[in-house]
Design a protein around this motif. Sequence first.
Motif, PDB file in Angstrom:
ATOM      1  N   ALA A 148      15.690  -9.760 -46.736  1.00 39.11           N
ATOM      2  CA  ALA A 148      16.736  -9.865 -45.714  1.00 39.11           C
ATOM      3  C   ALA A 148      17.379 -11.246 -45.728  1.00 39.11           C
ATOM      4  O   ALA A 148      18.612 -11.378 -45.622  1.00 39.11           O
ATOM      5  N   VAL A 149      16.575 -12.288 -45.858  1.00 31.10           N
ATOM      6  CA  VAL A 149      17.117 -13.647 -45.879  1.00 31.10           C
ATOM      7  C   VAL A 149      17.961 -13.867 -47.123  1.00 31.10           C
ATOM      8  O   VAL A 149      19.040 -14.469 -47.062  1.00 31.10           O
ATOM      9  N   LYS A 150      17.511 -13.383 -48.270  1.00 28.77           N
ATOM     10  CA  LYS A 150      18.284 -13.519 -49.504  1.00 28.77           C
ATOM     11  C   LYS A 150      19.634 -12.827 -49.385  1.00 28.77           C
ATOM     12  O   LYS A 150      20.662 -13.350 -49.836  1.00 28.77           O
ATOM     13  N   ARG A 151      19.626 -11.645 -48.793  1.00 27.07           N
ATOM     14  CA  ARG A 151      20.875 -10.889 -48.625  1.00 27.07           C
ATOM     15  C   ARG A 151      21.856 -11.661 -47.745  1.00 27.07           C
ATOM     16  O   ARG A 151      23.053 -11.737 -48.049  1.00 27.07           O
ATOM     17  N   ARG A 152      21.323 -12.262 -46.680  1.00 29.72           N
ATOM     18  CA  ARG A 152      22.193 -13.025 -45.781  1.00 29.72           C
ATOM     19  C   ARG A 152      22.759 -14.263 -46.482  1.00 29.72           C
ATOM     20  O   ARG A 152      23.954 -14.563 -46.369  1.00 29.72           O
ATOM     21  N   ILE A 153      21.919 -14.970 -47.230  1.00 22.13           N
ATOM     22  CA  ILE A 153      22.368 -16.176 -47.922  1.00 22.13           C
ATOM     23  C   ILE A 153      23.406 -15.861 -48.984  1.00 22.13           C
ATOM     24  O   ILE A 153      24.398 -16.583 -49.136  1.00 22.13           O
ATOM     25  N   SER A 154      23.205 -14.761 -49.714  1.00 22.37           N
ATOM     26  CA  SER A 154      24.146 -14.398 -50.780  1.00 22.37           C
ATOM     27  C   SER A 154      25.526 -14.062 -50.219  1.00 22.37           C
ATOM     28  O   SER A 154      26.543 -14.248 -50.899  1.00 22.37           O
ATOM     29  N   LYS A 155      25.573 -13.585 -48.972  1.00 21.18           N
ATOM     30  CA  LYS A 155      26.859 -13.289 -48.339  1.00 21.18           C
ATOM     31  C   LYS A 155      27.526 -14.559 -47.828  1.00 21.18           C
ATOM     32  O   LYS A 155      28.755 -14.692 -47.894  1.00 21.18           O
ATOM     33  N   LEU A 156      26.715 -15.485 -47.309  1.00 19.71           N
ATOM     34  CA  LEU A 156      27.268 -16.710 -46.731  1.00 19.71           C
ATOM     35  C   LEU A 156      27.690 -17.711 -47.797  1.00 19.71           C
ATOM     36  O   LEU A 156      28.733 -18.366 -47.677  1.00 19.71           O
TER      37      LEU A 156
END
Length: 231
Positions: A148-156
């Motif tokens: 979940a954290v990786k997904r959020r970072i990749s979007k930001l």
Amino acid sequence: MAKEPQKKPRWYKLVAQAYKATAPDDKWLLPLMILIPVGVIGLSVLVGLLAGSTIVLVYAILFGVLAAALAAMYTLTRRFEKNAFQRMEGQMGASVSIAQSIRRGWKFDDDPVSIDPRGKSLVFQGIGKGGVVLLAEGGNAANKQVTAVKRRISKLVPGVPVHTIYVGTGEGQVPLKNLTKAIRKHKKALTKDQREQVGARLRAIGGQKLPVPKGVDPMRARPDRKAMRGR
């Protein structure tokens, strides 16, 4: 009246504190701190005697005493670090305390970006030369949080490398004593300005809010940073 600045403890007091903290759990500490310096001095004296010169013998003894003192300090330091890592191993939040000892090129936040109290897993975030590093504690329990954290970072911050380090003593995990090495091994991907931009972007959006019920002190749901540092 202005408070007087606190005086830094004398070096010998620090040495005494390190010895007192390590000796109870390390039965080999005292023998090693005696035998190693004695061996160094003995070797130096032997070299001086073989040279057949009084001046060489004197200098050899002086050099041996200095080298013995350094050897004793090195032994104490290494055994102290080993003991400290052993005591911290398995404690939640210990990884970020170790990671924050890296003074240049990396910055890790005190608070986790994701926490699962039921699964006893945490994910800390750091930004540095190699990109973004996630420190996952709790083994497999942290897998979903990491995803979940990786997904959020990749979007930001798309395009920024995101590395995950699972901290622990299990298979595929990195023990605390090897953590700084594991963080530093990542190749340079961001300049100083880029690191600041990435950090500002991630801080502006924020991370996962801790699931703390109303009326409960949120600080109690976070790992004790001071305790992890041995303060």
